[in-house]
Design a protein around this motif. Structure first.
Motif, mmCIF file in Angstrom:
data_model
loop_
_atom_site.group_PDB
_atom_site.id
_atom_site.type_symbol
_atom_site.label_atom_id
_atom_site.label_comp_id
_atom_site.label_asym_id
_atom_site.label_seq_id
_atom_site.Cartn_x
_atom_site.Cartn_y
_atom_site.Cartn_z
ATOM 1 N N TRP A 33 -3.020 9.208 7.029
ATOM 2 C CA TRP A 33 -3.335 8.419 5.841
ATOM 3 C C TRP A 33 -2.367 8.761 4.705
ATOM 4 O O TRP A 33 -1.938 7.890 3.953
ATOM 5 N N LEU A 59 -3.404 -11.680 10.373
ATOM 6 C CA LEU A 59 -4.810 -11.379 10.071
ATOM 7 C C LEU A 59 -5.626 -11.348 11.362
ATOM 8 O O LEU A 59 -6.445 -10.446 11.573
ATOM 9 N N LEU A 78 -2.275 -5.459 5.133
ATOM 10 C CA LEU A 78 -2.413 -5.275 3.678
ATOM 11 C C LEU A 78 -1.082 -5.558 2.979
ATOM 12 O O LEU A 78 -1.042 -6.243 1.962
ATOM 13 N N ILE A 114 -0.378 -9.258 2.728
ATOM 14 C CA ILE A 114 -1.099 -9.963 1.651
ATOM 15 C C ILE A 114 -0.223 -9.991 0.399
ATOM 16 O O ILE A 114 -0.084 -11.021 -0.256
ATOM 17 N N VAL A 115 0.387 -8.826 0.085
ATOM 18 C CA VAL A 115 1.222 -8.764 -1.114
ATOM 19 C C VAL A 115 2.492 -9.597 -0.901
ATOM 20 O O VAL A 115 2.975 -10.259 -1.819
ATOM 21 N N PHE A 172 2.920 -12.427 0.923
ATOM 22 C CA PHE A 172 2.744 -13.874 0.711
ATOM 23 C C PHE A 172 2.382 -14.200 -0.730
ATOM 24 O O PHE A 172 2.692 -15.271 -1.236
ATOM 25 N N THR A 173 1.751 -13.218 -1.432
ATOM 26 C CA THR A 173 1.398 -13.453 -2.828
ATOM 27 C C THR A 173 2.604 -13.336 -3.762
ATOM 28 O O THR A 173 2.712 -14.076 -4.741
ATOM 29 N N ALA A 222 -11.597 -12.496 4.483
ATOM 30 C CA ALA A 222 -10.139 -12.538 4.368
ATOM 31 C C ALA A 222 -9.631 -13.970 4.557
ATOM 32 O O ALA A 222 -8.735 -14.426 3.836
ATOM 33 N N ALA A 241 -5.356 -11.880 -4.191
ATOM 34 C CA ALA A 241 -4.716 -10.882 -3.338
ATOM 35 C C ALA A 241 -5.385 -9.520 -3.516
ATOM 36 O O ALA A 241 -5.677 -8.822 -2.546
ATOM 37 N N GLN A 244 -8.623 -9.491 -1.809
ATOM 38 C CA GLN A 244 -8.508 -9.400 -0.354
ATOM 39 C C GLN A 244 -8.125 -7.984 0.085
ATOM 40 O O GLN A 244 -8.571 -7.512 1.129
ATOM 41 N N ILE A 245 -7.308 -7.298 -0.737
ATOM 42 C CA ILE A 245 -6.961 -5.909 -0.412
ATOM 43 C C ILE A 245 -8.226 -5.047 -0.420
ATOM 44 O O ILE A 245 -8.460 -4.247 0.495
ATOM 45 N N GLN A 249 -10.263 -5.883 2.680
ATOM 46 C CA GLN A 249 -9.744 -5.288 3.921
ATOM 47 C C GLN A 249 -9.934 -3.772 3.936
ATOM 48 O O GLN A 249 -10.194 -3.190 4.988
ATOM 49 N N PHE A 250 -9.809 -3.132 2.756
ATOM 50 C CA PHE A 250 -10.111 -1.702 2.687
ATOM 51 C C PHE A 250 -11.558 -1.459 3.104
ATOM 52 O O PHE A 250 -11.859 -0.571 3.889
#
Lengths: 207, 118
Positions: free
Chosen positions: A32, A79, A191, A194-195, A197-198, B35, B64, B67-68, B71-72
């Motif tokens: 992690w 996804l 994760l 996501i950033v 595509f945003t 999501a 966004a 959604q983060i 997903q977390f």
């Protein structure tokens, strides 16, 4: 059940297999820590992209280049593969080796489809003169997207290695622990996407 | 995995690993559902031109971020209610580092950009 505290990020299987407990907790925390440092690398690539996005050096701009349909399909594929890996993790918790194999293969195929879509997109961009050398904007775009794509590629390689290890060793303690970490890696890549595509695709189409 | 080791599911006593696995599976399905909705909302706002300008950027940024968090919560099993906090603290510390480095870079470079052109 829900009232049992989680010992580490990701699905916890040690309640079902108490002998995994401490070892998994320590190695997953270490992994992690790596993922969080990886997140910083991506964050700085995003910062670079944000400062370079309008530096097109007379070449094609983001608004002219990006295809939102392709980005949407890539998003859904990634996804879906994050979800199918989750199903594999549940099968791992249940100790169903067939289920683990099946879902790992499905996640692998979706990961490869994603890489295929990305390569096709890159080829299409290059054919229109949008290569990494064309401008600062495109350099930062390719660095960001390829760094993510390479992560997905190595994730796919890791899945193949785990499939081989399951065949050779079965679901022993080390294999279970490695699959848990691979799961964190795989979810983490979604994760980051996501950033992507945003920050990259949606603003380009919006303007 | 003895018979004494039981959990509860829908009022029925079942072996705990089975109950846990069903609970986990449901968790991933919910995560996927949320999501998908958030992704479609973000793309929909852009494609159907529901918002524009800074409002649009703020909206997709918020989606966004949401959604983060989703997903977390559903895929990575990290939220506020767990007793084990080191992982969340590491995320928050990473968030702080990102805020300083990314925010700082953007601030300095935007300012420099304006002064060089202006």
């Amino acid at each position: 059940m829900t009232d049992q505290p989680n010992q580490h990020p990701g699905i916890n299987i040690s309640h079902a297999r108490p002998e995994d407990g401490r070892h998994t907790e320590v190695t997953v925390f270490g992994f992690w820590t790596f993922l969080m440092s990886d997140a910083i690398i991506f964050a700085l690539l995003f910062a670079t992209y944000a400062t370079m996005v309008n530096r097109t050096a007379g070449g094609p701009t983001a608004a002219e280049l990006f295809d939102i349909t392709n980005a949407f399909i890539e998003t859904i594929v990634l996804l879906a593969s994050s979800f199918t890996f989750g199903m594999g993790a549940v099968a791992l918790k249940e100790g169903r080796v067939g289920g683990v194999r099946l879902w790992l293969v499905v996640s692998l195929v979706l990961g490869l489809v994603f890489i295929g879509l990305e390569l096709r997109e890159f080829a299409g961009l290059a054919a229109r003169g949008a290569t990494a050398q064309a401008s600062g904007f495109l350099s930062s775009f390719y660095v960001l997207l390829s760094t993510h794509g390479l992560h997905v590629l190595f994730g796919c390689l890791w899945i193949v290695v785990m499939l081989a290890q399951i065949s050779v060793f079965g679901l022993n303690r080390q294999v279970r622990s490695r699959i848990l970490r691979l799961g964190l890696f795989w979810h983490f890549l979604d994760l980051v996407w996501i950033v992507i595509f945003t920050v990259v695709y949606l603003p380009a189409v919006a303007t | 995995m003895s018979g004494a080791w039981e959990g509860e599911l829908g009022g029925h006593k079942v072996r705990q690993p089975v109950a846990e696995a069903r609970h986990e599976r449901r968790r991933y399905v919910w995560g996927l559902g949320f999501a998908l909705v958030l992704t479609c909302a973000a793309f929909g706002l852009v494609v159907f031109k529901i918002l524009s300008g800074p409002a649009l950027l703020a909206a997709i940024g918020a989606l966004a971020l949401l959604q983060i968090v989703v997903q977390f919560r559903f895929f990575l099993h990290i939220d506020l209610s767990r007793s084990k906090r080191e992982d969340l603290q590491l995320i928050l510390f990473t968030g702080l580092l990102i805020l300083i480095m990314v925010g700082g870079s953007l601030w300095i470079l935007t300012s420099l950009d304006q002064r060089m052109i202006g």
